[in-house]
Design an enzyme around this catalytic site. Structure first.
Site, PDB file in Angstrom:
ATOM      1  N   CYS A  29      -1.833   6.466   8.069  1.00  0.00           N
ATOM      2  CA  CYS A  29      -1.170   6.238   6.850  1.00  0.00           C
ATOM      3  C   CYS A  29      -1.978   6.349   5.789  1.00  0.00           C
ATOM      4  O   CYS A  29      -2.645   4.991   5.685  1.00  0.00           O
ATOM      5  CB  CYS A  29      -0.009   5.112   7.152  1.00  0.00           C
ATOM      6  SG  CYS A  29       0.644   4.236   5.752  1.00  0.00           S
ATOM      7  N   CYS A  32      -1.122   2.737   3.649  1.00  0.00           N
ATOM      8  CA  CYS A  32      -1.744   1.668   4.537  1.00  0.00           C
ATOM      9  C   CYS A  32      -3.167   1.204   4.386  1.00  0.00           C
ATOM     10  O   CYS A  32      -3.375   0.124   4.279  1.00  0.00           O
ATOM     11  CB  CYS A  32      -1.509   1.928   6.073  1.00  0.00           C
ATOM     12  SG  CYS A  32       0.368   2.082   6.618  1.00  0.00           S
TER      13      CYS A  32
END
Length: 104
Positions: A29, A32
């Site tokens: 991600c 993230c």
């Protein structure tokens, strides 16, 4: 205090006391990865008052499902084991600090 990686097995134990910020994330991600250094800074600034933990949603689907995490990063704020706040997506350090300070 260092940021701790938690799992389905130890999640409730790690979030049961005090104010805990849980980062629901995954290695693939992009946002993230962007928020990780922000959390490190936040831990340096507030680590004595707030515990920060990370939960890999790919490896710990039971906990992610239990809290209805549909998109990542999702940050949940726990106070004494109860969810008191939620932030979805990348946030600057100041915004996260403001969110946490409301619960201290």
């Amino acid at each position: 205090m260092a940021i701790v990686n938690v799992t389905d097995a130890n999640f409730s134990n790690e979030t049961s006391e005090g104010v805990v910020l849980v980062d629901f994330w995954a290695p693939w991600c992009g946002p993230c990865k962007m928020i990780a250094p922000v959390l490190e800074e936040l831990d340096g600034d507030m680590g004595d008052k707030v515990k920060i933990v990370k939960l890999d949603v790919d490896e710990n689907q039971e906990t992610a499902s239990k809290f209805g995490v549909m998109s990542i990063p999702t940050l949940l704020v726990f106070k004494d084991g109860e969810v008191v706040d939620q932030v979805v997506g990348f946030q600057p350090k100041e915004a996260l600090a403001d969110t946490l300070n409301k619960h201290l």
